[in-house]
Design an enzyme around this catalytic site. Structure first.
Site, PDB file in Angstrom:
ATOM      1  N   GLN C 126      81.186  66.350  32.854  1.00  0.00           N
ATOM      2  CA  GLN C 126      81.008  65.170  31.828  1.00  0.00           C
ATOM      3  C   GLN C 126      79.276  65.210  31.562  1.00  0.00           C
ATOM      4  O   GLN C 126      78.681  64.289  32.309  1.00  0.00           O
ATOM      5  CB  GLN C 126      81.870  63.588  31.921  1.00  0.00           C
ATOM      6  N   GLY C 127      78.744  65.921  30.153  1.00  0.00           N
ATOM      7  CA  GLY C 127      77.617  64.964  29.944  1.00  0.00           C
ATOM      8  C   GLY C 127      77.722  64.015  28.787  1.00  0.00           C
ATOM      9  O   GLY C 127      77.077  64.546  27.601  1.00  0.00           O
ATOM     10  N   SER C 129      76.993  59.727  29.122  1.00  0.00           N
ATOM     11  CA  SER C 129      76.537  59.015  29.019  1.00  0.00           C
ATOM     12  C   SER C 129      74.948  59.231  28.744  1.00  0.00           C
ATOM     13  O   SER C 129      74.539  59.989  29.791  1.00  0.00           O
ATOM     14  CB  SER C 129      76.515  58.453  30.224  1.00  0.00           C
ATOM     15  N   GLU C 244      94.565  59.349  26.366  1.00  0.00           N
ATOM     16  CA  GLU C 244      95.080  59.045  27.526  1.00  0.00           C
ATOM     17  C   GLU C 244      95.709  57.682  27.086  1.00  0.00           C
ATOM     18  O   GLU C 244      95.153  56.732  27.155  1.00  0.00           O
ATOM     19  CB  GLU C 244      94.183  59.079  28.754  1.00  0.00           C
ATOM     20  N   SER C 368      83.783  49.874  30.290  1.00  0.00           N
ATOM     21  CA  SER C 368      84.166  48.868  31.791  1.00  0.00           C
ATOM     22  C   SER C 368      84.823  47.689  31.101  1.00  0.00           C
ATOM     23  O   SER C 368      85.184  47.754  30.053  1.00  0.00           O
ATOM     24  CB  SER C 368      82.891  47.877  31.576  1.00  0.00           C
ATOM     25  N   ASN C 369      85.572  46.965  32.190  1.00  0.00           N
ATOM     26  CA  ASN C 369      85.896  46.150  31.676  1.00  0.00           C
ATOM     27  C   ASN C 369      85.839  45.308  30.702  1.00  0.00           C
ATOM     28  O   ASN C 369      86.564  44.454  30.211  1.00  0.00           O
ATOM     29  CB  ASN C 369      86.591  45.197  32.984  1.00  0.00           C
ATOM     30  N   GLU C 370      84.765  44.701  30.146  1.00  0.00           N
ATOM     31  CA  GLU C 370      84.279  44.208  29.123  1.00  0.00           C
ATOM     32  C   GLU C 370      83.963  45.381  27.903  1.00  0.00           C
ATOM     33  O   GLU C 370      84.841  44.698  26.867  1.00  0.00           O
ATOM     34  CB  GLU C 370      82.579  43.931  29.569  1.00  0.00           C
TER      35      GLU C 370
END
Lengths: 383, 388, 383, 388
Positions: C126-127, C129, C244, C368-370
């Site tokens: 996967q490209g 980030s 998902e 992220s969880n944020e």
């Protein structure tokens, strides 16, 4: 670095302990230690006992009854009071308006108010928060308009703690609606028996009556009751909020509450999970107390120290955690919270739920924990 | 596997919600009701009887409706949403449940019919000062004239001791009392006319009513077969009540999350609404997470009842009890904190809801209690299975 | 409402359990169950076993190997794999680029890539980030410029998981720098053997090599490897991230890890504090699993359901908590984390610290969880 | 009562900080050093010896400097700040501490002088696979030729068993080994030449070095009077090491809070720096609170050593151990989380610091361990007194 108190400080602490445990009426102290409700008479009586010994307002200027103590001595004084169950001198008098008048007041104001304030001859209330000005205090709307030498005050204050006992109230009022909101605020002292002042109780979720709304309808206030500069109220407010470094966190009282809880827990203390909760809380309280000591011990040092926000934030969290443990230990007995005194349930267990609920305020009133986190992140961490 | 309500269940929920919305249109209505002598609304109780809600758990033969746990859970959730002070859990689920579980056919037909119609109020007296969620009575003792081992003859039973707290005890006509049988024969269940006991009513922190009940040679009728140890049935009914109490707590939490969200959207500070402050909205998100986890566990535990296995129900009660205790404390505390000062006041529902959550929790089994029981069982299994 | 699986679903689950525990090589499953490191060969082997049975990509369109299952069946498939220690089919292939090509690709792209993707004949990377585009993905800067029929790609991607094994990489690239940042992004498929592609390892704090930087220097990419619309890459990215609902939270694997931990804990399980931590985690995992079931069971219902953000947020927290418990149970033995295999310390204890450290990523990578809290507060609560 | 450093202590801190700043100017320097065979910088070790840092804890008579716990704590904090991999805690504080506590005058003068000068490296072997912070050796057994009860004559001691992890064991010249004495006489301490044991070095998760040591009839010299149970002294030295380890952890946390704060101020996402996001700055505030609480407890425990009372030191070690374990986990986890992906990488100090905190914790006594010990003592006192 050293842990021992100097001989002078140790002697000081002994003197405090001796006085608090022998001269303040036992019944008042028991009421505090058992977490029962103090009457206003008891609060007045206790403060007068302290004041007679010069122990009510030690942090004021010496000429007005202060003691010129070190921060450590103030800390010891404060901790020993809590440990002995002595009610802390009424904050509105001793920690708030007293220092403000001593710093900003006219000589006339000082003479008129300070001795009576120290002795709790005047019971002060605080008139800062409003329905739409809590954490955002500067948006307050209660107005004071000049009329001759007097001010005419209109508006509403709220969350006025123990306002039902108040003789006088120190207020922040808007004296100039045209300027930036912080710039148009002044401080006025208002006699609560003045026509147009009305105090309405707010019932809290623990069933108690400790806060009030205070309404002002065309209340006339003589011009000499303005404290400090006209439109200088915001400066006073900041002075007042930044004034406290000692006694911000209720360390001694919370330690005492936890010790009492261990006694009350009785056989439940055989449960390893209960023991672990107690051990964890004792450790957390020790760390908090040591942090308070570091703050007072550091005060001569130029280095930045963990400010009162850390103490307030953590201190109220721990106070609340102890009350949660008490509630869990009380279990079904906690349901009898509004039963009469002849209830077969133990007193501590009956008080557990109201105390738990009441202490929810600890992280809200007097600068919520969100405000404390903001102070830490901005002021200390520069974020 | 299905976590959704069928049409009838939906209709039940709408009906109950509608009825409660008219009785408790706002928190002031609740305040008025809890300030009354009874502490609940007898007219509303009558309407609940008319709708068949009071008879939901009982068989049609006994004058009830014969509904299942899901339906009872729906009612409890709706009661929780408006913080209704009616003693449904105490009177119908708990005391009525005891009668249904251990009563003789005649006792059931008599009492449950009158309970379902709203004619009598029951209360379960199963806790004494110092006892903690035990199915073994220790604070109230039963005595009998004559020898327990001789099966025949009419024997007179009396009770001595104190039960406290007895939820809904002040308004009850008949008390369903657990008491220690003579000579260590275990714990029995007895019916005592409220007038034969010393009942002192009081309010709990959420202003729902409980009572202290003193038995002093009070005449008692054994429920079911006299002299048998009924502690297993007592425990199971406590477990069922725990699960229904969790349904009620779920309703409270749903209201609290909604109220908090609404408050953050509407309340202004520093010239902007509070939902501008990310530290607050993230905390609201965490409240929502707790709410949803509790919701899942409540649905699961409620469905577990239908399986009928006592041990499985006990396990489900502990699991949902722990979850609701943790989630309830989190949501209840944060609801007040995010409201600020207003959340502390009795005139605002959110803080009273926090009191209600704690009362339900301490009454029916708090977090440490359930955790202790679950801890004892961790080595009994490899994995906890959600689906059998 | 009912808890039992329908007979058909129960039969389905048994079939999955039977297949996974008998047809996937034991050694691969043991490696997963014991938390050891899987080789890329093992990942490929396992996926091919699944694919041969039609169990690698059941959520794809039927014509490309999908199974037209219900969400519940997909959930059961996913849980049973984790329970049996079967490696989940490579997410980059099965959950990411496969569905994207099936939805947005040309017929030619589908035929060329989908069978090989399902069978892991092509290992996709996967490209997305970049060093300055993580949570704020839309600021990506890797550029693709038209040159005849080809694109010429320059820039840097990072956090490319398992990129060292990658045959192809699906990338988001900037194809129009003039427009609003989301509007100028496209998706390109790039053969990683192309000249100018360089993969550089990033060492993580657990000592492992599982992420990489991927550098593109004048890499030529044929025009037919653009997926979907030109400048339509943001739509694809949103499709991919919202795709998902099943398998977001690692429930089954975490349950399995906790069960294994109980065995490893041995005598330490006699400690009531250890038992309590286990009991608490088991309960938390049950609540999470039930929430996942509610999501799949609800999917035909119009009512809003707790979205995948709740599952991701809580699932990663619990995964991390189990690893903390493992570390605390390992104690001093955990220090031997980089000892050789002949170490006298037990394997699980030696893996405890690296696993704890590695799982810190769970609350960072993949949203992220944020970000999850933000989705909950905005999308679900409307804040 | 005074929580500030005096001028000499300040000067010591500046000197150590200066030396470490040149050796570990950035995290790359640390990476290079831990990749070397020894895993630490022998040149730096020599400079620490020259500055008297290695001899700080030991009396001048034994070739040391005779400094107090506050000074040693300062060194450990500074080592922690740069994640220095030098085995100061293992070699000087722990192994050297054992020699100083139980060695004969001759042994002390010999070993501690050479240790202080950097001539020899020691390592304490007090843990065996499966043992958990115990002063009673069980994995290594001592045997002696001749009867232990006869006091006279030269006896030959040998050791058998495995010690693991032995921190700093790979580089040590002499191992200081705790071993079970024959016939249940308790635990003794022995010196073993590293060449007489099978030493297999490895790296811990933070890349500091430990070793597995196998004794197979290895010749050993009793430290101090042969055959005496020394477990009390072993426990006290472990407690002292725990407290110094807490100082080191404090240094790590200080660096992590600073690094995180700097990162939030400089890193941009969505066009603004991260400190624009209140949810993140509030979490940084909570990290700071934990840091300050840990700081207070570390200072306190360090000062408690001077009192010299064994029980008080053991209590202080448990208290600071629990605090640092909790705070360290909080700060270490949040430091990575607030950095995001970059915090996971070995090239960035913040994540490696998290590894270092855990290694210190699991080596010296983790949170549950200290909590268990404190739990056992909660009924021994009314209040915990901060000041005596």
């Amino acid at each position: 670095m050293q842990l021992e108190l100097s001989p002078a400080d140790a002697e000081f602490r002994n003197r405090m302990r001796e006085f608090f445990t022998t001269k303040v009426p036992q019944e008042i102290r028991d009421t505090v230690l058992e977490g029962r409700h103090l009457s206003s008479d008891q609060i007045v009586e206790s403060q007068r006992v302290l004041n007679a010994e010069g122990l009510a307002v030690p942090h004021w200027p010496v000429e007005w009854g202060g003691q010129d103590w070190t921060d450590l001595q103030r800390h010891l004084w404060h901790e020993e009071m809590q440990r002995a169950g002595v009610p802390i001198p009424l904050a509105f008098n001793a920690s708030m308006i007293g220092p403000v008048i001593a710093h900003f007041g006219t000589q006339e104001q000082k003479e008129r108010f300070l001795p009576a304030t120290a002795n709790l001859d005047i019971w002060w209330s605080q008139g800062f928060s409003e329905p739409d000005a809590g954490s955002d205090l500067a948006s307050l709307r209660t107005s004071a308009v000049r009329d001759g030498d007097d001010w005419v005050v209109n508006g509403q204050k709220t969350w006025t703690t123990l306002g039902q006992h108040g003789d006088w109230i120190f207020t922040l009022v808007r004296t100039d609606p045209e300027v930036k909101k912080q710039a148009g605020i002044s401080m006025l002292l208002i006699d609560m028996t003045s026509p147009g002042v009305e105090v309405r109780p707010i019932e809290l979720i623990d069933g108690g009556h400790e806060v009030n709304e205070v309404w002002f309808s065309d209340v006339r206030v003589p011009g000499d009751l303005l404290v400090g500069e006209l439109n200088g109220g915001w400066t006073i407010a900041k002075f007042l909020l930044g004034n406290e470094r000692v006694g911000v966190a209720p360390v001694g009282a919370t330690k005492r509450a936890l010790a009492t809880l261990k006694t009350n827990a009785a056989a439940q203390l055989e449960d390893p999970l209960v023991r672990a909760r107690v051990a964890e809380l004792e450790n957390d309280l020790l760390a908090l107390e040591l942090t308070a000591l570091r703050v007072v011990a550091h005060s001569s040092d130029g280095e930045p120290h963990p400010a009162s926000s850390v103490l307030k934030l953590r201190g109220t969290e721990l106070q609340q955690s102890v009350s949660e443990l008490a509630l869990d230990l009380a279990g079904p007995a906690s349901l009898a919270s509004r039963a009469e005194d002849d209830s077969p349930q133990e007193g501590w267990a009956r008080r557990a739920a109201p105390t738990y609920l009441n202490l929810r305020k600890a992280s809200i009133y007097g600068g919520s924990n969100e405000i404390q986190r903001q102070i830490i992140s901005r002021t200390i961490l520069g974020l | 596997m299905d976590f959704t309500y069928d049409d009838e269940q939906q209709a039940l929920r709408e009906a109950v919600r509608g009825l409660l919305a008219s009785a408790y249109a706002d928190h002031d209505a609740r305040r008025t009701t809890v300030a009354s002598d009874d502490g609940f609304d007898r007219a509303l109780w009558g309407r609940l009887a008319e709708m068949g809600i009071l008879g939901l758990p009982f068989s049609e033969a006994d004058g009830g409706v014969g509904a299942g746990p899901v339906e009872i859970g729906i009612v409890c959730q709706e009661l929780g949403r408006v913080l209704a002070p009616e003693p449904y859990l105490a009177c119908v689920v708990h005391a009525g449940g005891l009668v249904a579980a251990v009563g003789s056919p005649e006792q059931k037909a008599d009492l449950l019919g009158r309970l379902s119609s709203g004619e009598v109020l029951l209360a379960a007296a199963d806790t004494s000062p110092g006892s903690r969620w035990s199915s073994h009575a220790d604070g109230v003792r039963a005595s009998v004239s004559g020898d327990l081992s001789t099966g025949s003859g009419q024997r007179a039973w009396t009770l001595d001791g104190v039960a406290d707290p007895v939820m809904g005890g002040g308004a009850a006509d008949i008390l369903v009392v657990t008491a220690a049988l003579p000579d260590g024969h275990g714990t029995g269940v007895f019916l005592v006319d409220a007038s034969a006991a010393g009942v002192t009513a009081y309010a709990a922190a959420d202003l729902t009513r409980a009572a202290s009940v003193r038995f002093d040679g009070s005449a008692a009728t054994p429920l079911g077969q006299p002299g048998r140890d009924l502690s297993a049935s007592i425990a199971t009914i406590s477990d069922l009540t725990r699960i229904m109490g969790a349904n009620q707590s779920l309703g409270v939490m749903q209201s609290q999350v909604r109220a908090t969200t609404d408050y953050l959207k509407s309340r202004k500070q520093f010239g902007v609404t509070l939902n501008t402050f990310q530290a607050l909205t993230f905390r609201a998100a965490d409240m929502y997470v707790e709410l949803e986890l509790a919701h899942s566990m409540v649905d699961w535990a409620t469905m577990m009842i239908a399986g009928g296995d006592r041990e499985a129900v006990a396990d489900a009660a502990d699991r949902v009890g722990l979850q609701v205790s943790r989630s309830g404390r989190h949501v209840g505390q944060e609801a007040i904190q995010l409201h600020g000062g207003i959340g502390m006041t009795a005139e605002y529902a959110v803080g009273v809801g926090t009191a209600h959550l704690e009362v339900l929790d301490q009454w029916l089994g708090n977090g440490p209690h359930h955790l202790r029981r679950l801890s004892e069982r961790v080595t009994d299994h490899d994995l906890v299975e959600a689906l059998s």
